[in-house]
Design an enzyme around this catalytic site. Structure first.
Site, short mmCIF file in Angstrom:
data_model
loop_
_atom_site.label_atom_id
_atom_site.label_comp_id
_atom_site.label_asym_id
_atom_site.label_seq_id
_atom_site.Cartn_x
_atom_site.Cartn_y
_atom_site.Cartn_z
N HIS A 1 -10.19 -4.96 4.70
CA HIS A 1 -8.75 -4.88 4.41
C HIS A 1 -8.37 -6.15 3.65
O HIS A 1 -8.82 -7.24 3.98
CB HIS A 1 -7.95 -4.77 5.72
CG HIS A 1 -6.49 -4.50 5.49
ND1 HIS A 1 -5.61 -5.51 5.17
CD2 HIS A 1 -5.78 -3.36 5.51
CE1 HIS A 1 -4.39 -4.99 5.02
NE2 HIS A 1 -4.48 -3.67 5.21
N HIS B 1 -0.42 -8.90 0.88
CA HIS B 1 -1.48 -9.00 1.89
C HIS B 1 -2.13 -10.38 1.94
O HIS B 1 -2.85 -10.69 2.87
CB HIS B 1 -2.58 -7.96 1.59
CG HIS B 1 -2.04 -6.60 1.34
ND1 HIS B 1 -1.82 -6.11 0.05
CD2 HIS B 1 -1.61 -5.64 2.18
CE1 HIS B 1 -1.30 -4.89 0.14
NE2 HIS B 1 -1.15 -4.59 1.41
N HIS C 1 0.83 -1.21 0.00
CA HIS C 1 0.00 0.00 0.00
C HIS C 1 0.86 1.26 0.00
O HIS C 1 1.03 1.92 1.02
CB HIS C 1 -0.96 -0.02 1.20
CG HIS C 1 -2.10 -0.96 1.01
ND1 HIS C 1 -2.78 -1.54 2.05
CD2 HIS C 1 -2.69 -1.43 -0.12
CE1 HIS C 1 -3.75 -2.32 1.57
NE2 HIS C 1 -3.70 -2.27 0.25
N THR D 1 -2.11 -8.97 10.91
CA THR D 1 -0.71 -8.76 11.34
C THR D 1 -0.36 -7.30 11.58
O THR D 1 0.71 -7.02 12.12
CB THR D 1 0.26 -9.32 10.29
OG1 THR D 1 0.09 -8.62 9.06
CG2 THR D 1 0.07 -10.82 10.07
N GLU E 1 -5.88 -8.07 3.67
CA GLU E 1 -5.36 -9.17 4.48
C GLU E 1 -6.48 -9.95 5.16
O GLU E 1 -6.46 -11.18 5.23
CB GLU E 1 -4.37 -8.65 5.53
CG GLU E 1 -3.70 -9.78 6.30
CD GLU E 1 -2.84 -9.32 7.46
OE1 GLU E 1 -2.81 -10.04 8.48
OE2 GLU E 1 -2.18 -8.26 7.36
#
Length: 319
Positions: free
Chosen positions: A131, A81, A47, A172, A133
């Site tokens: 998100h 991710h 990002h 994370t 991830e």
């Protein structure tokens, strides 16, 4: 006569690139070297617009979904991710040559989630909805196997199917303190809840937050170099504010600096999110040097020497 005001800049260390980000960028660069352009990348590799634009200039083509990629023999890279299981399955069905740049520390969370599921646990994922991830981790298992908890209020309201058979994993890149609070609620409400063997929040997130906690109380303002869609960068701004630095700002590039925010300051802290390159930190220091007579020092709170291997297909054979 030099009339510029004095400014002491304290650089937080560690800051900037982590091993997972470094590896992901290397994968795209090595793929471009070995196979030539184009190399397709699903989602921003990390990002950071500056990084993404630099890779675009070398021939990387960024897409959000695989169906945007024409039939091709060109490599397709999955971002740091992580991706849902359906993505490599889809890529295989289309006979795509893909390279997985998922951070190994994100992959660790995927493996944990699968183990808990295999053991029959209901799983709570602490993270931010939407998100990439979180989308990737939830996509490792059948729909409904993982429940997302974002806040302490969510943790208080969560009702598991079987309180005695519960496990949790985390994104994370979360705030260490916020996550500890949420975990505390789950452990109070469900004393038998199983956690990860080792903290899921990655070493780089933890180290960067710790450095900010130490510097923030000593400075008049803090700049976090990073992107608004970077979870770990946004957490650094929050950590700085909570640690006593009310003037904390996320800045992507020097051109974005709101100088009115920094008028009259004597000490400035600077850090960078895990996907922000050091070149952008230098750019911001140079911008302040045009407005102030600066002195620069580093506050080192941890040493990092972690590196992750790139996929076998990209490794240079030993000569």
């Amino acid at each position: 006569m030099d009339t510029l005001p004095q400014l002491e800049i304290i650089l937080c260390a560690p800051r900037g690139f982590c091993a997972g980000v470094d590896r992901a960028i290397q994968i795209v660069e090595l793929a471009l070297e070995k196979y030539g352009a184009p190399v397709y990348v699903r989602h921003e590799i990390v990002h950071n617009k500056y990084v993404v634009d630099g890779l675009k200039a070398k021939g990387a083509v960024f897409v959000e979904e695989l169906d945007e990629i024409p039939d091709t023999e060109a490599p397709v890279v999955f971002s740091a991710h992580g991706v849902p299981k359906s993505v490599p399955l889809d890529a295989s069905a289309r006979k795509m040559f893909f390279l997985d740049a998922t951070c190994p520390l994100v992959s660790k969370v995927h493996v944990e989630a699968e183990r808990h599921h295999a053991a029959g646990h209901e799983i709570v994922l602490i993270g931010h909805k939407g998100h990439p991830e979180v989308v990737g981790t939830m996509g490792q298992l059948p729909q409904g196997a993982i429940s997302l908890v974002e806040t302490v209020a969510d943790a208080e309201a969560f009702e598991p199917r079987d309180p005695a058979n519960l496990a949790f994993v985390t994104q994370t890149t979360l705030s260490v303190d916020d996550t500890a609070e949420i975990v505390g609620v789950l452990q109070r409400r469900f004393p038998q809840v199983t956690g990860p063997h080792k903290e899921d929040i990655c070493y780089a997130t933890t180290n960067r937050q710790e450095a900010v906690k130490q510097v923030a109380p000593e400075v008049d303002a803090m700049i976090v170099v990073g992107a608004p869609n970077s979870s770990n960068s946004m957490r650094l701004v929050e950590v700085a504010e909570r640690s006593g630095c009310a003037k904390s700002a996320l800045v992507q590039r020097a051109s974005e600096i709101d100088w009115s925010l920094f008028s009259g300051i004597k000490r400035l802290g600077i850090t960078a999110g895990a996907s922000a390159p050091e070149a952008l930190v230098d750019e911001i220091i140079d911008a302040f040097a045009a407005h102030y007579k600066i002195s620069v020092s580093s506050r080192v709170t941890a040493r990092e020497n972690i590196a992750f291997n790139v996929p076998k297909a990209l490794r240079v054979p030993a000569s």
